[in-house]
Structure formats: C-alpha cells, structure tokens
Enzyme design. Structure first.
Site, PDB file in Angstrom:
ATOM      1  N   CYS A 401     -10.911 113.028  71.599  1.00 53.07           N
ATOM      2  CA  CYS A 401     -10.874 113.742  70.324  1.00 53.07           C
ATOM      3  C   CYS A 401     -12.259 114.171  69.877  1.00 53.07           C
ATOM      4  O   CYS A 401     -12.393 114.921  68.916  1.00 53.07           O
ATOM      5  CB  CYS A 401     -10.219 112.860  69.260  1.00 53.07           C
ATOM      6  N   LYS A 404     -12.582 117.906  69.909  1.00 56.14           N
ATOM      7  CA  LYS A 404     -11.664 118.653  69.052  1.00 56.14           C
ATOM      8  C   LYS A 404     -12.423 119.676  68.205  1.00 56.14           C
ATOM      9  O   LYS A 404     -13.596 119.491  67.887  1.00 56.14           O
ATOM     10  CB  LYS A 404     -10.946 117.652  68.134  1.00 56.14           C
ATOM     11  N   ASP A 429       1.421 114.767  60.515  1.00 59.84           N
ATOM     12  CA  ASP A 429       1.126 114.331  61.878  1.00 59.84           C
ATOM     13  C   ASP A 429       2.024 115.009  62.901  1.00 59.84           C
ATOM     14  O   ASP A 429       1.614 115.238  64.041  1.00 59.84           O
ATOM     15  CB  ASP A 429       1.277 112.807  61.983  1.00 59.84           C
ATOM     16  N   HIS A 519       3.617 120.990  82.811  1.00 55.41           N
ATOM     17  CA  HIS A 519       2.923 122.093  83.455  1.00 55.41           C
ATOM     18  C   HIS A 519       1.645 121.556  84.076  1.00 55.41           C
ATOM     19  O   HIS A 519       0.999 120.663  83.523  1.00 55.41           O
ATOM     20  CB  HIS A 519       2.580 123.187  82.431  1.00 55.41           C
ATOM     21  N   ASP A 604      -2.075 108.532  61.536  1.00 51.33           N
ATOM     22  CA  ASP A 604      -2.879 107.898  62.586  1.00 51.33           C
ATOM     23  C   ASP A 604      -4.291 108.462  62.519  1.00 51.33           C
ATOM     24  O   ASP A 604      -4.501 109.633  62.222  1.00 51.33           O
ATOM     25  CB  ASP A 604      -2.267 108.071  63.977  1.00 51.33           C
TER      26      ASP A 604
END
Length: 722
Positions: A401, A404, A429, A519, A604
C-alpha cells in the site's frame, strides 16, 4: 517500454551459512542475468561463528553477531524464503520447506551447517541448549543472563563437550559471570582438548583453572534434568543452564536425499558438487570433501565461497569450473574470555591481547562485507523534463500500500455512482450491491510486490483484499485473482504461478472463499491483486455510525509501511522485516466476527494510515477523536526507523491530505499515524462498556489489539494525537 531481462534458471541456496552469505555478497556485485536466486533459511539473520565467544563474554552486542540475510538478499536481488528445509526431491527437483509448498530448482547448493544437539541423551531436548545452531544458543544465553540478574536462577552451568568449542565457550561464560562467582563444569567423554597441540592444551587448562572451571574427564552423561546433569556413575552436576558442545551432527533430513554421504555429511568432489548429483552442491560443515578430508572449521567454509560462486555460474552457463584445494592446517585463534586469545598452528602456541586484537580485526573485516552503504539513487539521463528529479527523489518506490495513489488524487478522479441497485459505492470499504433480497459486497485490491517470495506475497495480497470484506461485516464468498509476473521462461512461469496460487489458497480457503478465476500477464515486476465478494446477512458495518464516547479499538500493530520502505533501502533489520511479514498475513476473520455485531462503525487500516482511515470514519458524522499515542501497538523497529528518517512513498501525501484535521506532535510515534499499512488491522468504534471484554478476547485470539483512543464529540472531523 524498458523490460528487465527474462529469467530462465532457478538457483536455490539452501541455508544461510557463511559460504552462502559470501556467495550472495559476490552475486550482488556480479549477478548473472537470467538467474533467479532463492535463499531458504529459517531465520532472517545468520549468526557469525567467529564472534560468538566474544558475544557470550559480553564484548559484542547481539546485532554485531548477526549477518542480516534480509538486507543481503535484497542487495543481491535474491528472494529470501523464511523457512526450514526438510527434504530434497531430486527427481522432481524440489526443496521441501516446512509450512509451505516446495521450492523448485535447476541448481541447488546446501549450506545448512551442523548441530551439536545430543538427542540420544534422555531429557536433552527439553532441558539443554546446543551451541550449534548458534542463534538459539545466543538467544537463550541472553534470556538466562536476564533471569540470573533477577535471582531467578543460580550461576551454575554444565558444558557437555570438552573440545576447543566447549572450552572456549566455558571461558567466555566464566568471564562474563565473574560478579556472580559461577560454578561451571565441563564434562568430556574422553580426554580434554583432544584435537589441539600439547602446549596449547596445557595453557588452556591453565586458563580454565584461573576461572575455577571444573573439568570432569571420562564422563558419560546419562540424563539431563531440570536440575542439571546425571552421569553414569550416579554423580549429579547441578546446573540451571546445560550447554551441548560435543562434536557435530549432520541435519537428519540429508539421510533421505539419496546423495552419497560420509557419516551423514554430503560427499562432494573438488568442484564442491555432490558426487551423486551434479545439480547439487554442498559446502561448509554439512559437506565432506572426499578429495581432501578436513575437520569442521569455519575457515574452510569462508575459503570455499569464491570457488562455489564461480562453479555455480559455470553450471548455469557462464565460465569454467574451478577445483578447491584446501590448506592442510590453519591458524586457530581461541578466545580466552577476557580480551586475550591463544593461537595454535603447527603445535606452536602464542598468547596475548594482541592476538585477540588480531582476531577482532579479522572478524570485523569479515562482517564488514555485509554492512553495506545504501543503494544509489537512480541516475538521471543527460537531458530530462522539468520535475523528473523531484519525482524520482532519493528513495525507491515502495511496494504494497506504500505504492498507492494519494487520497486527494483518488477523490479528484473517481466518478459518482448513479445506479439504483448499488446501495453503497465509493467512500466505504466495499460497494454494496442489491440483487433482489440478496445483498453482496465487492472490493478489489492490487499490490506492487513488497517481497520477492511469490507465496508470501500472495498471502499478503489475499489477506489485504479480504480486509475490506471483513470490515463490512460480510461473509467472504468468491475471489478473482489478478497476477502480473516478470518475464520468465515458461517453466519458471509455471513454478511461480503455482507458488502464487498456493499462497492465495492458504488464505482464501480457510476464509470460505472460492477462487473462481482471474487474469494473468507478464510485466516489469510482480504485482498481485484480488477482487473479492462477500454476502451480508444483515446490516453492513460501515464507516458511518460512530458515537461520541465510543472507544477506538485497533487489532494490529502499525509500522508495516516504514519497515518495508526501509527494507527496500537495505536499512530495516531482518527481524523487523520478518515481524512485519508475520503481521501482514495474520487473518482477521475471527476478529471481524467478534467486532462486527458490536461495532458502531468499522474500517480496515490500509494505505491512508490510521489517521486517514479514522478521518473517513469521523467525517461521516462530523465527529472528532483523540488518539493516545502511547497506547498505539507498534511493530518492533518501526518507530526507530521513522526516527532515523525513513518513511513510505505515500506517507507525505497522507499527511497532506489530512491538513488541519490531524493535530499531533512532531515525533516518530505520531508519524506512524500516517504510515500506510498493508493488510493492516481493523479499526472499530465500540461502546466503552464492552471494550475491555473485547480486547481480552482479541488478545486470546493472538491479536496485538489495543484501545488507541476515543470519539470525543461533534465539530469534526478532527483528530488529536497526544
């Protein structure tokens, strides 16, 4: 687009012994393109044998003793698998590792050392510690010394084994424990110091007498008890610490490899290859050199390193094999407890402080190879657009993260949701979809790899993705995987994808999730993600609904962002990295089941940090909150790394996005409020009357949960950290 060169061969180094550490050091300077290097070791650090007596005597700190394999692997571009090898399948070319799927290899080398445990003695496993492997002994010694200082144990030690190692450690312990007037007894099955010159033996016995160490020769140990050692003649030696230093035993799993062994050690040729299988090399104490048998000694392991490095490269297609011819004798330097040492070579002993200084310089030079400068910042091309240097900065882009996009960027780009069957969309979320009477939540997360171990990264990514479903109080249902792997040969693609799927399934299956497809693609680096759905049986637990007076419960410690950012800069201690990885893969399913029915609001904690996600909760109802900085659970090493100037790529954006909402002191601990978390904890607002019972249950479940603050009232959102 620039693409890295494809990977075509898997080289697996089993064990983090001295030879392998030196091979990694050389590999960092001279990598072989096309080779994926994997290191398998139970611990993130490997203690250096030469400095152990000095550590026991109190001359070195514990961190000075350890080779940090996490940093070394990062430098060498290798993936580090934290696990214990338990078997070798030479037919399928697989290394079996406890607690995870096997690792495939094209070429493997074994450097797992030896053990000095004595399983044939009743009670030994329960009441004694072996000098080898070193890590456990070093830790138990520290723990035992702490107990001694409190008076919990008596200063009585029994050493089983009277060779050079046992005597050297006995002298080190005697020196360290002088203020406690220790009673140390060496128990030797034959004559003391059988493999050293007569003059050196005489001098060492004199030093043992100087420290009042008791010597018992021709001693047969029949049992180890909580009170000490029992000999065959019935003599009882009282001891609160029993140390095994008698000889050397190979690791048991080598017996089942089908390789030719000599007394359990892998027989190798002059090129350090198994005489049975040319795809297997073995070095250090776990190997037997059939062409030149030698005693087990670290000097041979160190000098094998350049030959192993060259021969591995030759076996992988670059260069020629080189034969290793070990010297017949070597300088033995034995620490004498204090900062003096004895040298023995050709039966000509020397002694003095200058020899300890020589040994200290040799050890410092060896360890200095692994204490490297930070990675260089990427070089700019001669001509570049304005702003490029500022964008690159002097630190690598984080994974997880930490990579991000900032909250402000996302808010500016995301569209409004207009469909009537989407009950809740952007802002919570997970989205809530209505299909008749059925209500389903859906969320997706995609992470840039923060570890090169595909199995571990898949576990982290799956746990992270499930966090949104758990935070909504939903039952996880199904998942789609999105996998991007670096360019590699088809066989390596298959191997890697198997590890990814095994890691994902180890998290998804226990959570009740069906992996129904996904994928895959090849790209510049590994990236993993999951789109996960869940089913709501009642009302969702959203970010809205917190009430003034609620207490705030956090289920996991903070710090994954800064630790993994520092790891990419070769700065995070290996133990801290291992702790962060362990925290990230801790499932929160049972925590969510406990919290969802009682939480007024829940989310979270991930990329925007604790303060960022708390602000999202508060702004729903215009509330404010106070956070107790001292109560924050924090991962080991995280606060020190912040204080040292390390931070994640998105941390500054997180702080900027909060602006005046967050009021907190300029301290390392307060900075962790905006540290982006990967697979972070749940943050729940609950009534104060229920809080302590919830915390107790969470801690029973194994969570490092804590009450970190309270919702204070209206006129928000605002967060006060104090």
């Amino acid at each position: 687009m620039h693409m890295p060169l494809p990977l075509t061969r898997d080289l697996v180094l089993i064990g983090g012994g001295h030879t392998h550490a030196l091979v990694l050091h050389r590999w960092a300077m001279h990598p072989l393109p096309g080779v994926r290097v994997t290191v398998i070791n139970p611990d993130p650090v490997a203690p250096y044998t030469g400095m152990l007596p000095g550590f026991i005597a109190g001359h070195y700190r514990r961190e000075e003793l350890d080779i940090d394999l996490v940093r070394l692997a990062r430098r060498a571009g290798a993936r580090l698998v934290l696990g214990k090898a338990s078997a070798l399948d030479r037919t399928e070319k697989l290394v079996h590792v406890q607690g995870r799927p096997p690792i495939a290899y094209d070429l493997a080398a074994i450097d797992i050392g030896i053990t000095s445990d004595l399983p044939m003695i009743p009670g030994y496993r329960d009441h004694a510690v072996s000098a080898k492997p070193l890590g456990r002994y070093a830790q138990q010694w520290e723990d035992w010394c702490a107990k001694l200082e409190t008076g919990a144990v008596a200063a009585r030690i029994a050493v089983i084994g009277g060779g050079v190692a046992g005597v050297e450690l006995a002298l080190a312990m005697a020196y360290r424990l002088q203020p406690h007037a220790p009673q140390i007894t060496i128990l030797q099955s034959g004559a003391l110091l059988p493999n050293i010159g007569a003059q050196a033996r005489k001098r060492l016995i004199g030093h043992l007498e100087r420290f009042s160490v008791t010597i018992v020769e021709q001693a047969k140990v029949t049992e180890v008890t909580p009170l000490g050692v029992i000999l065959a003649d019935g003599t009882q030696i009282a001891a609160s610490l029993v140390l095994g230093a008698a000889g050397s035993r190979p690791q048991d799993w080598l017996q089942d490899t089908g390789l030719e062994l000599a007394d359990g050690f892998v027989t190798v040729d002059p090129y350090l290859r198994s005489v049975t299988d040319p795809a297997i090399f073995a070095v250090g104490d776990c190997a037997h050199m059939a062409h030149a048998p030698r005693a087990k000694a670290g000097v041979y392991a160190v000098r094998q390193a350049p030959y192993l490095f060259d021969n591995l490269r030759a076996a992988l297609g670059a260069g020629r094999l080189r034969a290793y011819k070990p010297q017949r004798d070597y300088l033995k330097l034995v620490s004498l407890g204090d900062k003096t040492a004895l040298a023995d070579k050709w039966s000509l002993p020397l002694e003095g402080r200058w020899l300890w200084g020589l040994k200290d310089r040799i050890d410092a030079k060896f360890m200095g190879q692994f204490r490297d400068p930070r990675p260089m910042a990427p070089a700019l091309p001669p001509a570049a657009a304005d702003g490029l240097a500022e964008m690159l900065g002097d630190k690598p882009l984080c994974g997880g993260c930490g990579a991000k996009m900032g909250a402000q960027t996302l808010r500016a780009a995301l569209p409004d949701v207009t469909r009537t069957d989407v009950e809740a969309g952007i802002g919570d979320d997970a989205a809530i979809l209505r299909m008749g009477d059925l209500r389903q939540v859906i969320a997706t997360d995609h992470l840039r790899a923060l570890t090169d171990d595909p199995w571990m990264m898949a576990r982290i990514a799956a746990t992270h993705a499930l966090g949104d479903i758990w935070a909504m109080g939903a039952r996880p249902q199904a998942a789609l995987a999105q996998v991007t792997l670096p360019r590699m040969a088809p066989e390596l693609q298959t191997r890697t994808l198997r590890e990814v799927m095994a890691g994902a399934q180890s998290v998804l299956e226990p959570a009740g999730v069906a992996l129904v497809g996904g994928h895959s693609a090849m790209g510049a680096e590994m990236q993993l993600g999951f789109t996960v759905t869940g089913l709501l049986d009642g009302a969702a637990t959203t970010k809205a609904g917190a009430q003034p007076g609620d207490v705030l419960i956090l289920t996991k410690p903070l710090g994954t962002g800064v630790i993994m950012a520092a790891e990419m800069q070769w700065a995070a201690p290996g133990g801290a990295v291992a702790g962060a990885l362990h925290a990230m893969v801790q499932s929160q399913g049972c925590a969510a089941e406990l919290l969802a029915p009682v939480a007024h609001a829940m989310t979270d904690v991930t990329g925007f940090g604790l303060a960022g996600h708390l602000a999202e909760m508060l702004e729903q109802d215009g509330l404010s909150a106070r956070l107790n900085l001292g109560a924050l659970p924090v991962l080991d090493g995280a606060e020190a790394l912040v204080a040292a100037g390390y931070y994640s790529s998105i941390a500054a954006d997180n702080r900027a996005a909060l602006g005046a909402i967050l009021v907190a002191p300029d301290t390392a601990r307060a900075a962790l409020l905006v540290d982006p978390q990967t697979a972070g904890g749940l943050l729940a607002a609950v009534a104060p009357a229920q809080a302590m019972a919830i915390i107790a249950k969470l801690q029973e479940m194994g969570f490092t949960a804590a009450i970190v603050g309270e919702v204070t009232g209206q006129n928000g959102p605002q967060i006060i950290g104090e």
